[in-house]
Motif scaffolding. Structure first.
Motif, PDB file in Angstrom:
ATOM      1  N   LEU A 388     -45.280  28.463 147.423  1.00  0.00           N
ATOM      2  CA  LEU A 388     -46.116  29.601 147.056  1.00  0.00           C
ATOM      3  C   LEU A 388     -46.585  29.493 145.605  1.00  0.00           C
ATOM      4  CD1 LEU A 388     -44.201  32.554 148.785  1.00  0.00           C
ATOM      5  CD2 LEU A 388     -46.422  31.596 149.442  1.00  0.00           C
ATOM      6  N   GLY A 389     -45.690  29.085 144.715  1.00  0.00           N
ATOM      7  CA  GLY A 389     -46.074  28.906 143.315  1.00  0.00           C
ATOM      8  C   GLY A 389     -47.123  27.830 143.147  1.00  0.00           C
ATOM      9  N   LEU A 390     -46.970  26.726 143.871  1.00  0.00           N
ATOM     10  CA  LEU A 390     -47.943  25.634 143.796  1.00  0.00           C
ATOM     11  C   LEU A 390     -49.298  26.089 144.321  1.00  0.00           C
ATOM     12  CD1 LEU A 390     -48.408  22.592 143.220  1.00  0.00           C
ATOM     13  CD2 LEU A 390     -47.758  22.162 145.598  1.00  0.00           C
ATOM     14  N   ALA A 391     -49.296  26.912 145.354  1.00  0.00           N
ATOM     15  CA  ALA A 391     -50.548  27.357 145.959  1.00  0.00           C
ATOM     16  C   ALA A 391     -51.365  28.218 145.000  1.00  0.00           C
ATOM     17  CB  ALA A 391     -50.254  28.119 147.245  1.00  0.00           C
ATOM     18  N   PHE A 392     -50.702  29.059 144.197  1.00  0.00           N
ATOM     19  CA  PHE A 392     -51.423  30.022 143.372  1.00  0.00           C
ATOM     20  C   PHE A 392     -51.505  29.642 141.890  1.00  0.00           C
ATOM     21  CE2 PHE A 392     -49.900  32.585 146.990  1.00  0.00           C
ATOM     22  CZ  PHE A 392     -51.112  33.120 147.419  1.00  0.00           C
ATOM     23  N   LEU A 393     -50.625  28.765 141.428  1.00  0.00           N
ATOM     24  CA  LEU A 393     -50.563  28.487 139.989  1.00  0.00           C
ATOM     25  C   LEU A 393     -51.143  27.144 139.588  1.00  0.00           C
ATOM     26  CD1 LEU A 393     -46.966  29.842 139.213  1.00  0.00           C
ATOM     27  CD2 LEU A 393     -49.169  31.035 139.025  1.00  0.00           C
ATOM     28  N   LYS A 394     -51.343  26.244 140.534  1.00  0.00           N
ATOM     29  CA  LYS A 394     -51.855  24.915 140.197  1.00  0.00           C
ATOM     30  C   LYS A 394     -53.163  24.674 140.924  1.00  0.00           C
ATOM     31  CE  LYS A 394     -52.055  20.724 138.595  1.00  0.00           C
ATOM     32  NZ  LYS A 394     -52.365  20.480 137.174  1.00  0.00           N
ATOM     33  N   ARG A 395     -54.204  24.423 140.146  1.00  0.00           N
ATOM     34  CA  ARG A 395     -55.517  24.123 140.717  1.00  0.00           C
ATOM     35  C   ARG A 395     -55.740  22.615 140.713  1.00  0.00           C
ATOM     36  NH1 ARG A 395     -60.141  27.777 138.152  1.00  0.00           N
ATOM     37  NH2 ARG A 395     -61.234  26.774 139.886  1.00  0.00           N
ATOM     38  N   GLU A 396     -56.233  22.120 141.807  1.00  0.00           N
ATOM     39  CA  GLU A 396     -56.514  20.691 141.922  1.00  0.00           C
ATOM     40  C   GLU A 396     -57.983  20.435 141.605  1.00  0.00           C
ATOM     41  OE1 GLU A 396     -56.218  17.066 145.218  1.00  0.00           O
ATOM     42  OE2 GLU A 396     -55.479  19.074 145.699  1.00  0.00           O
ATOM     43  N   ASP A 397     -58.240  19.355 140.897  1.00  0.00           N
ATOM     44  CA  ASP A 397     -59.617  18.988 140.579  1.00  0.00           C
ATOM     45  C   ASP A 397     -60.408  18.778 141.861  1.00  0.00           C
ATOM     46  OD1 ASP A 397     -59.015  19.079 137.914  1.00  0.00           O
ATOM     47  OD2 ASP A 397     -58.635  16.921 137.735  1.00  0.00           O
ATOM     48  N   LYS A 398     -61.593  19.346 141.910  1.00  0.00           N
ATOM     49  CA  LYS A 398     -62.416  19.231 143.099  1.00  0.00           C
ATOM     50  C   LYS A 398     -63.074  17.857 143.172  1.00  0.00           C
ATOM     51  CE  LYS A 398     -61.552  23.517 144.113  1.00  0.00           C
ATOM     52  NZ  LYS A 398     -60.626  23.867 145.209  1.00  0.00           N
ATOM     53  N   THR A 399     -63.238  17.390 144.362  1.00  0.00           N
ATOM     54  CA  THR A 399     -63.927  16.123 144.582  1.00  0.00           C
ATOM     55  C   THR A 399     -64.691  16.215 145.882  1.00  0.00           C
ATOM     56  OG1 THR A 399     -63.662  13.743 144.933  1.00  0.00           O
ATOM     57  CG2 THR A 399     -61.895  15.167 145.733  1.00  0.00           C
ATOM     58  N   LYS A 400     -65.825  15.530 145.941  1.00  0.00           N
ATOM     59  CA  LYS A 400     -66.641  15.516 147.144  1.00  0.00           C
ATOM     60  C   LYS A 400     -66.525  14.190 147.881  1.00  0.00           C
ATOM     61  CE  LYS A 400     -70.047  18.832 145.409  1.00  0.00           C
ATOM     62  NZ  LYS A 400     -71.483  19.084 145.129  1.00  0.00           N
ATOM     63  N   ASP A 401     -65.801  13.247 147.297  1.00  0.00           N
ATOM     64  CA  ASP A 401     -65.621  11.958 147.961  1.00  0.00           C
ATOM     65  C   ASP A 401     -64.834  12.166 149.242  1.00  0.00           C
ATOM     66  OD1 ASP A 401     -66.944  10.680 145.945  1.00  0.00           O
ATOM     67  OD2 ASP A 401     -65.117  10.194 144.825  1.00  0.00           O
ATOM     68  N   ARG A 402     -65.370  11.728 150.327  1.00  0.00           N
ATOM     69  CA  ARG A 402     -64.691  11.894 151.607  1.00  0.00           C
ATOM     70  C   ARG A 402     -65.018  10.708 152.506  1.00  0.00           C
ATOM     71  NH1 ARG A 402     -62.693  16.123 154.723  1.00  0.00           N
ATOM     72  NH2 ARG A 402     -63.390  17.679 153.237  1.00  0.00           N
ATOM     73  N   ASP A 403     -63.999  10.123 153.052  1.00  0.00           N
ATOM     74  CA  ASP A 403     -64.160   9.040 154.012  1.00  0.00           C
ATOM     75  C   ASP A 403     -63.717   9.529 155.384  1.00  0.00           C
ATOM     76  OD1 ASP A 403     -65.041   7.235 152.122  1.00  0.00           O
ATOM     77  OD2 ASP A 403     -63.008   6.590 151.611  1.00  0.00           O
ATOM     78  N   GLY A 404     -64.378   9.033 156.423  1.00  0.00           N
ATOM     79  CA  GLY A 404     -63.935   9.329 157.765  1.00  0.00           C
ATOM     80  C   GLY A 404     -62.616   8.645 158.047  1.00  0.00           C
ATOM     81  N   ILE A 405     -61.901   9.160 159.047  1.00  0.00           N
ATOM     82  CA  ILE A 405     -60.587   8.602 159.372  1.00  0.00           C
ATOM     83  C   ILE A 405     -60.706   7.129 159.723  1.00  0.00           C
ATOM     84  CG2 ILE A 405     -58.648   8.713 160.977  1.00  0.00           C
ATOM     85  CD1 ILE A 405     -59.084  11.687 161.187  1.00  0.00           C
ATOM     86  N   MET A 406     -61.693   6.812 160.540  1.00  0.00           N
ATOM     87  CA  MET A 406     -61.856   5.412 160.937  1.00  0.00           C
ATOM     88  C   MET A 406     -62.212   4.543 159.743  1.00  0.00           C
ATOM     89  SD  MET A 406     -60.910   5.369 163.932  1.00  0.00           S
ATOM     90  CE  MET A 406     -61.206   3.605 164.093  1.00  0.00           C
ATOM     91  N   GLU A 407     -62.971   5.123 158.811  1.00  0.00           N
ATOM     92  CA  GLU A 407     -63.308   4.354 157.617  1.00  0.00           C
ATOM     93  C   GLU A 407     -62.061   4.043 156.797  1.00  0.00           C
ATOM     94  OE1 GLU A 407     -66.184   4.671 153.641  1.00  0.00           O
ATOM     95  OE2 GLU A 407     -66.335   6.149 155.255  1.00  0.00           O
ATOM     96  N   VAL A 408     -61.155   5.027 156.722  1.00  0.00           N
ATOM     97  CA  VAL A 408     -59.915   4.796 155.979  1.00  0.00           C
ATOM     98  C   VAL A 408     -59.049   3.761 156.690  1.00  0.00           C
ATOM     99  CG1 VAL A 408     -57.813   5.861 155.088  1.00  0.00           C
ATOM    100  CG2 VAL A 408     -59.969   7.112 155.008  1.00  0.00           C
ATOM    101  N   TYR A 409     -58.989   3.841 158.033  1.00  0.00           N
ATOM    102  CA  TYR A 409     -58.242   2.831 158.778  1.00  0.00           C
ATOM    103  C   TYR A 409     -58.852   1.447 158.575  1.00  0.00           C
ATOM    104  CZ  TYR A 409     -54.964   5.797 161.330  1.00  0.00           C
ATOM    105  OH  TYR A 409     -53.925   6.624 161.662  1.00  0.00           O
ATOM    106  N   LYS A 410     -60.186   1.392 158.530  1.00  0.00           N
ATOM    107  CA  LYS A 410     -60.834   0.109 158.274  1.00  0.00           C
ATOM    108  C   LYS A 410     -60.510  -0.386 156.867  1.00  0.00           C
ATOM    109  CE  LYS A 410     -64.740   0.761 161.449  1.00  0.00           C
ATOM    110  NZ  LYS A 410     -66.218   0.951 161.557  1.00  0.00           N
TER     111      LYS A 410
END
Length: 674
Positions: A388-410
């Motif tokens: 709960l503390g991690l969910a509300f107190l720590k913000r993660e840097d946003k990123t738009k980089d996204r690979d498809g699952i198959m791309e990651v497996y490749k």
């Protein structure tokens, strides 16, 4: 490789600059306005045989005009994403000089070992050669572009410009102490320690305390069955691409997995805590069949921890600044060690009736002050609170980089196709065989000899501050020295520790544990865990340096998985071998003992009592179980011999060759997998 890692060139090829046959990196186009005399001076420094001529000046002027022309075209490109190219500066334009190209061509015939330690020489597979000991190469996704489409996408970004100096690539890792780190790095380091600490809680139980609690009624082979509960850490590679590719942009790439996994872990520990006593009784049934059900429950809990580990490993690559990435392995070591210490040493001590009666009670009882069920329940709630503390107190840097699952497996398949990765996989799979018997059996054998649970807890308790402090020192060593060198030092020490541990078991006093023997066990334990920590920290630092940040979670998980697999898969077989090599005979009582004084049926015939159930049947029936051949000694010697032969014959030379490779040799390109 011709240049150190931090000076590797990130060439960008596109149709609009195809005429630039020299492959000039785009981020250096703006440097065309530099004084030509300075550039020719730098070129002369690199190639003393080259004398600047009028042709050089003409060529420089012509090249500057071409660059200016291309710059005017590229500066008009528009895009939507703000992102800078990260690369290293070029100190000369010698790549366009024919004499420099000639020297590179000649050096391609230099043997691999010589190439790896030189600069200014060509390389295999078109990669640069150089020493990677303290250097880092930071690469963005598609930093090396091999298609016009990729280049066009890059140049269409709004922030694409040739007018500003690009950020410099850090070429040296930091050897600063913890309090010399930036404040943000210190905070993120402590966060990583906390996350790894939570992983260590159930891992310390599954890999340490629970087997000791089961050993009273189970054989080594049956303990080997329970060791299968640790296999998810060695199998997490199978689902790591999913963790790397599937996530919510609103929550964050890593928190999307860490938050739900920790919630499931917390509720799972609370559920198991309420049923731990019944599960233990079922696991200790005489036929040993209940151990399988008990194992599957722990397998599920370890599976959750392994999945969390994938996300945390990937997050560590971005939480810490590039020069301080080596602290990621230190955070992992400190956090996991602290969590395992709490679940192993502290829990064993407080679970021991003798310890509790001696220090906390006036009226003795047959149970400790802490039970397995109560411990699991407490930490289950702690998991939920921290999440709960991690969910509300720590913000993660946003990123738009996204690979498809198959791309990651490749991508993962592409990583596995790299010859360097194939070599390091082989090293990891065989490296821990040499000390596997020591790691898996020595402490259990001490308990068999009569070493009390309380004394074992005291041994690990004294060892803990040494392990933490020496682990920190090992992290500094991995920064100051080549990590593979440090790893090799730890390997040799760990083989020696296996022999020392066996000698310690062999001299177990017949009249019980005395002070001198307790100190001997403590010293042996400290030496063994220290060498193990040195190897772990060093290889983790090496993994962090060579991993591609673009697919950081998958890359780090692949490397960590094969390392864990090397220590996990042999354990089941090692424990089985101990039983197979052992020989023990139950001798009937003489003279016969009245049946009303026995705890079981009277023993009238001799039989093998190697297995724990047979040993209990023998002693309960008044017989004496005498060990005639101890399989632990045979198994440990065989393991050490295998370790010595494989280390000097293959592991050491192969690992040093990997150490000398450039970071580009560990990256995916069109030619080697992507």
């Amino acid at each position: 490789m011709p240049t150190p890692l931090g000076e590797s060139l990130f060439n960008v090829h596109s149709a609009s600059i195809a005429e630039l046959s020299s492959g000039l990196p785009l981020h250096n186009l703006h440097r065309a306005s530099l004084d030509q005399t300075t550039q020719r001076t730098e070129l002369a420094a690199l190639n003393p045989k080259h004398t600047p001529t009028a042709d050089d000046s003409a060529r420089d002027d012509h090249r500057a005009k071409r660059i200016k022309s291309v710059s005017s075209v590229l500066a008009t490109a528009k895009g939507a994403e703000n992102e800078h190219l990260i690369s290293s500066p070029i100190d000369s334009d010698s790549e366009s000089d024919s004499s420099q190209m000639g020297r590179n061509s000649q050096s391609s015939n230099v043997p691999f070992q010589d190439q790896a330690s030189s600069t200014g020489s060509g390389s295999q597979n078109g990669h640069a050669n150089g020493n990677m000991n303290k250097n880092l190469e930071m690469r963005r996704k598609n930093a090396v572009l091999d298609s016009p489409t990729q280049a066009a996408n890059l140049m269409s970004r709004e922030s694409f410009s040739l007018d500003n100096e690009p950020p410099q690539t850090p070429i040296h890792t930091s050897d600063a102490g913890f309090f010399d780190l930036p404040l943000q790095d210190r905070r993120n380091f402590l966060l990583l320690v906390l996350l790894y600490f939570l992983q260590g809680i159930p891992m310390g139980l599954a890999g340490g305390s629970v087997p000791f609690l089961l050993k009273k009624n189970l054989s080594y082979g049956q303990i080997g069955v329970f060791s299968l509960a640790s296999y998810p850490y060695s199998l997490k590679l199978l689902w790591s691409p999913i963790v790397d590719a599937v996530w919510s942009p609103k929550i964050g790439r890593r928190k999307s997995w860490i938050l739900p996994i920790q919630f499931f872990s917390g509720f799972g520990m609370i559920y198991m805590g309420g049923r731990a006593a019944k599960m233990m009784l079922a696991a200790e049934a005489e036929d040993g069949s209940g151990v399988w059900t008990f194992t599957w429950w722990w397998f599920f809990l370890v599976f959750l921890c392994a999945t969390q580990d994938i996300a945390v490993d990937g997050w560590a690559l971005t939480l810490l600044s590039p020069p301080n990435l080596s602290y990621a392995s230190t955070a992992q070591t400190v956090g996991l060690t602290a969590g395992q210490f709490l679940s192993y040493t502290v829990f064993l001590a407080f679970n021991s009736p003798d310890f509790a009666n001696k220090w906390f009670r006036q009226t003795p009882k047959d149970v400790g002050v802490m039970t397995l069920g109560g411990y699991l329940t407490f930490w289950g709630w702690a998991y939920l609170i921290v999440t709960l503390g991690l969910a509300f107190l720590k913000r993660e840097d946003k990123t738009k980089d996204r690979d498809g699952i198959m791309e990651v497996y490749k991508s993962m398949l592409g990583i596995l196709k790299l010859r360097n990765i194939q070599t390091i996989i082989i090293i990891h799979l065989i490296a821990k065989i040499g000390f596997q018997a020591n790691d898996a059996v020595t402490n259990l054998k001490l308990l068999d000899k009569g070493f009390s649970q309380e004394d074992l807890a005291l041994t690990v308790l004294i060892d803990f501050p040494f392990e933490i402090s020496l682990g920190y020192i090992a992290g500094r060593w991995s920064t100051a020295y080549p990590p593979i060198h440090v790893w090799c030092w730890g390997f040799i020490g760990r083989l020696i520790a296996a022999i020392v541990a066996q000698s310690t078991v062999m001299i177990f006093p017949k009249d019980g544990v005395s002070t001198w023997y307790l100190l001997t066990v403590i010293a042996s334990h400290i030496f063994s865990t220290f060498t193990s920590t040195v190897m772990f920290v060093a290889i983790s630092a090496f993994h962090a340096r060579i991993a591609d940040p673009v697919i950081g979670g998958t890359y780090m998980t692949l490397l960590a998985t094969v390392s864990n697999l090397g220590g996990t898969f042999p354990r089941y077989f090692i424990l089985k071998l101990v039983d197979a090599f052992s020989a023990a005979t139950c001798t009937p009582p003489s003279p016969s003992i009245p049946e009303d004084k026995l705890k079981g049926p009277l023993i009238t015939n001799s039989f093998s009592c190697v297995l724990e159930t047979e040993k209990h049947r023998c002693t309960n029936g008044g017989g004496t179980c005498e060990m005639t051949r101890d399989g632990y000694y045979i198994t440990n010697i065989v393991c050490v011999i295998i370790g010595v032969v494989t280390f000097w014959g293959f592991i050491r030379p192969a690992a040093r060759r990997l150490q000398a490779l450039p970071l580009r040799a560990w990256r995916l390109t069109e030619g080697n997998g992507r």
